[in-house]
Each structure stands twice: as structure tokens, then as C-alpha cells.
Design a protein around this motif. Structure first.
Motif: not given
Length: 123
Positions: A41-43, A51-55
Motif C-alpha cells: 500500500s505504501k509503495e 491490497v488486503l482484499k486482493g491478497m
């Protein structure tokens, strides 16, 4: 990783697809840790929940596993699962239409196979 914020495809799906691609191409191997939600998320300037939803899609598919307090890791069968998924998609997306068109052209199975072999050998 490269995200298209103007795409109609949701970012969380792009996250899942790009991590999957990285597993398939060997950037992340079985047993290896993938970047954390916070790192990604930072990068890439993406909401951590996105991001968590995708992971989590990859966790649900069995390609990643969560290890409490450690992060997410590539499962032993992830590459095999991705290859099988892509073969099925290839068949649906390309082969079905290809054979349908061949039938319209009255090509026999042998003629079709000969054309495929010819093309495959030319590459």
C-alpha cells in the motif's frame, strides 16, 4: 507491479492478478513470503484495505497462506494451481473459438491439427 488507476478493473483484482503473475513467473516461489499489505500500500499508494482484499482472494484460492504474526506466504501448490487455471482460461478463450471457426470453414480435425503443428513449429 504496475497498477492502472484509470482501468474499469478494480484495483483489488489488479493486485490479485499481479501477485498471481509474480508467483507464476517465479518472482515469488513456494514457501516464500510476499510483500505485506502495508508495504504494497505504501509503495504503490493504494489503500491497505484494497491490497488486503486482493491478497485475500489468493488466500481463498489456496495460492497464499496467512501465518499469524509473520505475513502471507506462497503455498506449495500455487504455481500448479495457476498453471491449471490459465490452461482452462486458454481453452475457453482461444481454443473454443478457434475450433468453432475451423468447423465453419469445414476443416477436418486432421487438417486443423496439421495447421496447429505447422504454426507451432514456425515459432
Amino acid at each position: 507491479m504496475n497498477f492502472n488507476f484509470d482501468s474499469p478493473e478494480p484495483i483489488y483484482l489488479q493486485v490479485a492478478e499481479q501477485v498471481e503473475e509474480a508467483i507464476f513467473t517465479g518472482i515469488y516461489r513456494a514457501g516464500e513470503q510476499v510483500p505485506s499489505t502495508t508495504e504494497m500500500s505504501k509503495e504503490f499508494h493504494i489503500n491497505p484495505a484494497t491490497v488486503l482484499k486482493g491478497m485475500n482472494r489468493l488466500v481463498a484460492a489456496g495460492m497464499l497462506e496467512k501465518r499469524r504474526g509473520l505475513g502471507m506466504f506462497v503455498t506449495a501448490d500455487a504455481e500448479k494451481m495457476i498453471r491449471e487455471k490459465r490452461r482452462a482460461e486458454f481453452s475457453q478463450r482461444y481454443v473454443a473459438g478457434f475450433t468453432s471457426e475451423a468447423k465453419k470453414l469445414n476443416l477436418s480435425e486432421d487438417e486443423l491439427i496439421a495447421l496447429v503443428k505447422q504454426s507451432y513449429e514456425a515459432e
